[in-house]
Design a protein around this motif. Structure first.
Motif, PDB file in Angstrom:
ATOM      1  N   THR A  95       3.831  94.563  16.054  1.00  0.00           N
ATOM      2  CA  THR A  95       4.362  94.909  14.634  1.00  0.00           C
ATOM      3  C   THR A  95       5.758  95.991  14.933  1.00  0.00           C
ATOM      4  OG1 THR A  95       2.773  96.686  14.691  1.00  0.00           O
ATOM      5  CG2 THR A  95       2.357  94.535  13.576  1.00  0.00           C
ATOM      6  N   LYS A  96       5.707  96.722  15.934  1.00  0.00           N
ATOM      7  CA  LYS A  96       6.756  97.612  16.173  1.00  0.00           C
ATOM      8  C   LYS A  96       8.005  97.216  16.594  1.00  0.00           C
ATOM      9  CE  LYS A  96       7.700 101.937  19.053  1.00  0.00           C
ATOM     10  NZ  LYS A  96       7.191 102.871  19.786  1.00  0.00           N
ATOM     11  N   ASN A  99       8.988  95.404  13.344  1.00  0.00           N
ATOM     12  CA  ASN A  99       9.755  96.274  12.384  1.00  0.00           C
ATOM     13  C   ASN A  99      11.109  96.932  12.784  1.00  0.00           C
ATOM     14  OD1 ASN A  99       8.814  98.030  10.065  1.00  0.00           O
ATOM     15  ND2 ASN A  99       9.396  99.643  11.521  1.00  0.00           N
ATOM     16  N   LYS A 102      13.679  94.306  11.092  1.00  0.00           N
ATOM     17  CA  LYS A 102      13.623  93.919   9.851  1.00  0.00           C
ATOM     18  C   LYS A 102      14.619  94.170   9.005  1.00  0.00           C
ATOM     19  CE  LYS A 102      11.333  98.053   7.846  1.00  0.00           C
ATOM     20  NZ  LYS A 102      10.243  98.624   6.930  1.00  0.00           N
ATOM     21  N   ARG A 108      15.693  89.188  11.074  1.00  0.00           N
ATOM     22  CA  ARG A 108      14.362  88.669  10.555  1.00  0.00           C
ATOM     23  C   ARG A 108      14.172  87.067  11.099  1.00  0.00           C
ATOM     24  NH1 ARG A 108      15.295  91.746   6.038  1.00  0.00           N
ATOM     25  NH2 ARG A 108      15.588  89.883   4.873  1.00  0.00           N
ATOM     26  N   PHE A 127       3.508  89.423   8.658  1.00  0.00           N
ATOM     27  CA  PHE A 127       4.027  90.979   8.733  1.00  0.00           C
ATOM     28  C   PHE A 127       5.027  91.323   7.843  1.00  0.00           C
ATOM     29  CE2 PHE A 127       7.157  94.114  10.626  1.00  0.00           C
ATOM     30  CZ  PHE A 127       5.968  94.899  10.804  1.00  0.00           C
ATOM     31  N   TYR A 128       6.138  90.478   7.800  1.00  0.00           N
ATOM     32  CA  TYR A 128       7.157  90.890   6.830  1.00  0.00           C
ATOM     33  C   TYR A 128       6.666  90.723   5.470  1.00  0.00           C
ATOM     34  CZ  TYR A 128      10.278  90.872  10.926  1.00  0.00           C
ATOM     35  OH  TYR A 128      11.031  91.172  11.868  1.00  0.00           O
ATOM     36  N   LYS A 129       5.795  89.837   5.001  1.00  0.00           N
ATOM     37  CA  LYS A 129       5.303  89.911   3.631  1.00  0.00           C
ATOM     38  C   LYS A 129       4.629  91.238   3.397  1.00  0.00           C
ATOM     39  CE  LYS A 129       4.847  84.839   3.007  1.00  0.00           C
ATOM     40  NZ  LYS A 129       4.004  83.559   2.563  1.00  0.00           N
ATOM     41  N   ARG A 130       3.729  91.706   4.136  1.00  0.00           N
ATOM     42  CA  ARG A 130       3.025  92.874   4.130  1.00  0.00           C
ATOM     43  C   ARG A 130       4.193  94.129   3.970  1.00  0.00           C
ATOM     44  NH1 ARG A 130      -0.204  90.985   8.304  1.00  0.00           N
ATOM     45  NH2 ARG A 130       0.754  92.631   9.897  1.00  0.00           N
ATOM     46  N   GLN A 131       5.302  93.787   4.577  1.00  0.00           N
ATOM     47  CA  GLN A 131       6.142  95.050   4.275  1.00  0.00           C
ATOM     48  C   GLN A 131       6.968  94.910   2.942  1.00  0.00           C
ATOM     49  OE1 GLN A 131       6.801  97.441   6.775  1.00  0.00           O
ATOM     50  NE2 GLN A 131       5.227  96.508   7.563  1.00  0.00           N
ATOM     51  N   GLY A 132       6.679  93.822   2.144  1.00  0.00           N
ATOM     52  CA  GLY A 132       7.314  93.663   0.827  1.00  0.00           C
ATOM     53  C   GLY A 132       8.732  92.861   1.020  1.00  0.00           C
ATOM     54  N   ILE A 133       8.951  92.289   1.922  1.00  0.00           N
ATOM     55  CA  ILE A 133      10.250  91.573   2.211  1.00  0.00           C
ATOM     56  C   ILE A 133      10.091  90.220   1.655  1.00  0.00           C
ATOM     57  CG2 ILE A 133      11.752  90.638   3.805  1.00  0.00           C
ATOM     58  CD1 ILE A 133      10.975  93.337   5.622  1.00  0.00           C
TER      59      ILE A 133
END
Length: 207
Positions: A95-96, A99, A102, A108, A127-133
């Motif tokens: 994830t690092k 991120n 992103k 991405r 992961f990107y969905k959880r980041q609100g992207i």
């Protein structure tokens, strides 16, 4: 090292185009615009219209310069893709790392393409969905956060002048070797199974 079997590995050119598919669509538009603006500039110069000549010259230069910027952007994103694919192959999805890349739709896309070719696409997308992207976030995040991004050296170096990265692994050869090993295992299993069947029928026929 990556434990699971790799999906089918594509030719590097297909990966290159997929990483920058949005960029190459815009490249087509900039080429088309340059042709159109160049045509009107030529007509304006023939008519000795200073105002329109300046207008069409500025428009032509804007589109023409962007052709090369898009090509440089696509090249840089492909370097990101190769680096991330190596990292994910060695350490698994991280994830690092995801991120770190992103910031823009194209970055991405590079990460998702690399993840897809390792069978990790769902993890990257999740992961990107959880980041609100959202999928429609086409404007780079750093442009929103920093209006003066265009005068930052980091923007130019990271967006257009990413250093060439040489992949540490030949993934097509790795996949080929995995397929060969898989066939060997199946062959050995079939040989063992045939031996067991032969023994079974042999003892049964002698009863």
């Amino acid at each position: 090292m990556f434990p699971q079997e790799l999906p089918k590995q594509r030719h590097w050119l297909i990966s290159y185009l997929e990483v920058g598919k949005l960029l190459y669509f815009s490249l087509f538009l900039f080429v088309l615009e340059s042709y159109i603006y160049g045509y009107f500039l030529y007509k304006a110069l023939q008519n000795t219209s200073v105002l329109f000549s300046v207008l069409w010259l500025v428009s032509f230069l804007f589109s023409f310069v962007h052709i090369f910027l898009v090509l440089m952007d696509g090249w840089s994103r492909y370097q990101n893709y190769k680096r991330v694919k190596d990292l994910f192959y060695i350490y698994g999805f991280n994830t690092k790392t995801a991120n770190h890349y992103k910031g823009s739709k194209c970055q991405r896309s590079a990460i998702i393409t690399a993840s897809k070719e390792l069978g990790l696409k769902e993890k990257a997308v999740s992961f990107y969905k959880r980041q609100g992207i959202k999928w429609y976030y086409f404007i780079p995040l750093f442009m929103i956060k920093d209006p003066f991004f265009i005068i930052k050296r980091s923007f130019w170096s990271r967006t257009f002048m990413e250093k060439k990265y040489v992949s540490k692994f030949d993934f097509r050869k790795i996949k080929q070797q995995q397929s060969i090993n898989h066939l060997k295992v199946n062959l050995e299993e079939n040989i063992i199974l045939n031996k067991e069947l032969n023994h079974y029928y042999f003892f049964r026929s002698n009863k």
